[in-house]
Design an enzyme around this catalytic site. Sequence first.
Site, PDB file in Angstrom:
ATOM      1  CB  CYS A   1      -1.003  -0.049   1.141  1.00 40.76           C
ATOM      2  SG  CYS A   1      -2.499   0.853   0.727  1.00 40.76           S
TER       3      CYS A   1
ATOM      4  CG  HIS B   1      -3.750  -3.695   3.071  1.00 38.06           C
ATOM      5  ND1 HIS B   1      -2.752  -3.208   3.872  1.00 38.06           N
ATOM      6  CD2 HIS B   1      -4.411  -2.618   2.610  1.00 38.06           C
ATOM      7  CE1 HIS B   1      -2.797  -1.891   3.913  1.00 38.06           C
ATOM      8  NE2 HIS B   1      -3.800  -1.505   3.144  1.00 38.06           N
TER       9      HIS B   1
ATOM     10  CD  GLU C   1      -1.320  -6.312   5.048  1.00 43.31           C
ATOM     11  OE1 GLU C   1      -1.079  -6.575   3.851  1.00 43.31           O
ATOM     12  OE2 GLU C   1      -1.543  -5.152   5.448  1.00 43.31           O
TER      13      GLU C   1
END
Length: 539
Positions: free
Chosen positions: A384, A510, A512
């Site tokens: 990001c 994202h 993650e």
Amino acid sequence: MRKSKFVFVTGGVTSSLGKGIISASLAKLLQARGYSVTIQKFDPYINVDPGTMNPYEHGECFVTEDGAETDLDLGHYERFLNIPTSQANNVTTGRIYQTVIENERRGEYLGKTVQVIPHITNEIKRRMMLLEEVGKYDIIITELGGTVGDIESLPYIEAVRQLRWELGQDTICIIHLTLVPYLKAAKELKTKPTQHSVKELQELGVQPDILVCRTEHKLNSELRKKIALFCNVNQNAVIESIDADTIYDVPLLMLKEKLDKVTLAKLKLPSRNEPELEAWKDFILRVKHPTNEVTIGLVGKYVELQDAYKSIIESFIHAGAENDCKVNIKTIHSEMLTPENAKEKLEGLDGVLVAPGFGSRGIEGKIEAIHYLRTHNIPFFGICLGMQMAVIEFARNVLKLPEAHSTEMEVNSLNPVIDLMEDQKEVSQKGGTMRLGSYNCELKKGTKSFTAYGKNKISERHRHRYEFNNVYLDDMEKAGMIAAGRNPETNLVEIVEIPKHRWFVGVQYHPELKSTVENPHPLFVKFVKACMDYSEEKK
Ligand code: GLN
């Protein structure tokens, strides 16, 4: 006949006892016994969601597929259960009041005084049971944020009390998490805080069925007997929760303590088969006995606060296990990085991840780090804001546009390589207005991302306002930074890569947020692998 049974998890004595992990572990065990389970979290603060909170206040903001900005515990739920959560899985006092006040304005309570009891508690109860309507959950676990005894928790405890009365004993199980501290001077574990905290619940009309006792030392049977006697629970319902090496050990520790069996017995549900946890155990084995090791830098501005990058850190654990590799994370404060010290701080590392973030604090340090990694061919992964800074660095130093910037930091930038999308320009409200949740992305064949995912159509979760400015794409690509992934509907650049670099990948989304124990994220897996290869090569 109801479709779902409900488990409520409350906390006493102190915060940070790990209610989220206990809830996720119980859910994991019940799931492994063949039950369909989900978890939701109720937070007693007045923000409508944690999206507008600083990570220092609240740690990372987790984002669901459908774009809810939520508490980071939802990340644990997803990582443990491997099923997505949704808007409905996180509710705050702010959200409850917002709904009640909107109802009032619409005239739904016309003629009535609107009060905490029954209007707020009714709305809490409605939300607590909302997921039952999905129709597929045997058991819904609800974690109540905050600590019993706090003023703001009172309506939630009252809602649970009423629900138990309305739905009956067998439909609801209440688990209370407490602390059994060890007094060094007395060489003793102390049960009094637990007794007081249970008494506090009882005064509110709620008798817990199970006590999960956080402790640094084993609870012997005398102690368990004492807690059971003074707190009105069965002895087998006094569960020891001893400090664990890793959070992923907790489901197995809870299995040993029979938390799942005791819960099922309380809910009058059969234990069914022994839980299927082979893959989980295998994962833990690989976490604990890796054959390789790498050290990866994490550049961010919230590095002093572990919880700010929770999902990234967990993703590295998943990806490490997948590669049989221990990933040591070296945090580097972006504000401390300068052109003078970048070499000293970065040269020994096997790779670096530049973290997401908002605002201008620390960004020049991020750009400096990326410059060093790009020009020294060291594996780089930007997420990001990390990706946006990689674009700025490339524009400044390769395209020779020294003014290149993001309009987030410099509204009148001469070269706004990162800019607001048209539909964001009209937005003035801060809460819930970013590009949020899941979006499609199409990958270019032959890129590192394509190799990692092994397919060309993916979808990933977003949480940002600014975007790669396509005006600069041609020049960037000619100079060596390519768009490896784009949104097929809007053409927005979602991934940039430098094909000539050993591993240079920046993603606008994202990744993650989608890494789980069962499904480690492919980009994290391949990034760790690239770091391992680089580490080998350096030897
Ligand atoms: N601040 C940037 C934006 O809003 C990046 C956000 C992030 O890193 N999550 O676009």
